[in-house]
Design a protein around this motif. Structure first.
Motif, short mmCIF file in Angstrom:
data_model
loop_
_atom_site.label_atom_id
_atom_site.label_comp_id
_atom_site.label_asym_id
_atom_site.label_seq_id
_atom_site.Cartn_x
_atom_site.Cartn_y
_atom_site.Cartn_z
N GLU A 55 0.82 -1.21 0.00
CA GLU A 55 0.00 0.00 0.00
C GLU A 55 0.86 1.26 0.00
O GLU A 55 0.47 2.28 -0.59
CB GLU A 55 -0.94 0.00 1.22
N ARG A 70 -5.04 9.02 -0.56
CA ARG A 70 -5.83 8.97 0.67
C ARG A 70 -6.49 7.59 0.78
O ARG A 70 -6.68 6.91 -0.23
CB ARG A 70 -6.89 10.06 0.69
N VAL A 71 -6.82 7.22 1.98
CA VAL A 71 -7.46 5.93 2.22
C VAL A 71 -8.97 6.08 2.07
O VAL A 71 -9.57 7.04 2.56
CB VAL A 71 -7.12 5.40 3.62
N PHE A 82 -10.53 -1.53 2.04
CA PHE A 82 -9.95 -0.19 1.94
C PHE A 82 -8.95 -0.19 0.78
O PHE A 82 -8.42 -1.23 0.38
CB PHE A 82 -9.26 0.21 3.24
N ILE A 84 -6.10 2.70 -1.51
CA ILE A 84 -5.51 4.03 -1.65
C ILE A 84 -6.16 4.71 -2.84
O ILE A 84 -5.98 4.29 -3.98
CB ILE A 84 -3.98 3.95 -1.84
#
Length: 216
Positions: A55, A70-71, A82, A84
């Motif tokens: 990640e 951002r996540v 989730f 990126i």
């Protein structure tokens, strides 16, 4: 091109330099094995580190390209994960960002397997956790690519739509990701081959070189 040169240096030169630092003649004597519970816990920490490497690849390259990483949650799948996320970029930059997770994990796994070719027989659960996680990650992404399933933000889809004028079939990207994983799995379970490490490195570099044709 600057990003491409950096990625090539990470994947190719780092393991080669690391290999020169440790030889079988200078390996330290075997250490006393830790307890099973501690080995399992350390293995899981290594797997977590493997996830962080993958990640961080996306996040680092997206940040370098000014894409505001951002996540966020994934979409287009029955299960929410989730991922990126980043701002819209050119197709060439999208290929680099989508590929970066694999580039980073390839570099780390290559460094480990080059400096510790007998890793399977060593008491190094943290390193084993990293390598096994990376092998599993590549295998899962490959299956998703072959079947064209999973969230819309999956790496293989981002890579596939970014190549050539109109994109390429996602299963082709699945094969690209699966090849180095197969070679590295062989290196882990059957160390000693002379040609398999080089085949693995060539497969990894081919994914980087494809960035030259992304978005064209």
């Amino acid at each position: 091109m600057r990003i491409l040169a950096t990625a090539l240096a990470i994947v190719w030169l780092w393991p080669a330099g690391a290999a020169g630092q440790t030889t079988p003649a200078t390996q330290p004597p075997p250490v006393k094995q830790s307890s099973p519970l501690r080995r399992h816990a350390t293995f899981l920490l290594g797997a977590a580190a493997g996830l962080a490497v993958h990640e961080s690849g996306h996040a680092t390259i997206a940040a370098v390209l000014g894409a505001n990483p951002r996540v966020g949650k994934t979409s287009g799948s029955a299960f929410s994960f989730f991922a990126i996320h980043h701002d819209p970029v050119s197709r060439g930059q999208e290929y680099v960002i989508s590929s970066a997770g694999f580039w980073f994990q390839h570099a780390v796994s290559e460094a480990i397997l080059t400096t510790h070719p007998q890793l399977r027989d060593e008491d190094r659960p943290f390193m084993k956790g990293i390598v096994i996680f990376h092998l599993g990650t590549s295998a899962i992404y490959s299956v998703a690519a072959f079947a064209r399933i999973g969230p819309d933000q999956r790496d293989t889809r981002g890579m596939a739509v970014s190549l050539g004028e109109d994109g390429v079939p996602e299963p082709a990207i699945g094969a690209l990701i699966l090849a180095p994983a197969v070679f590295d799995a062989y290196r882990y379970w059957k160390p000693g081959s002379k040609w398999v490490p080089w085949a693995s490195r060539a497969a990894k570099i081919s994914g980087v070189l494809l960035a030259l044709g992304a978005g064209r």
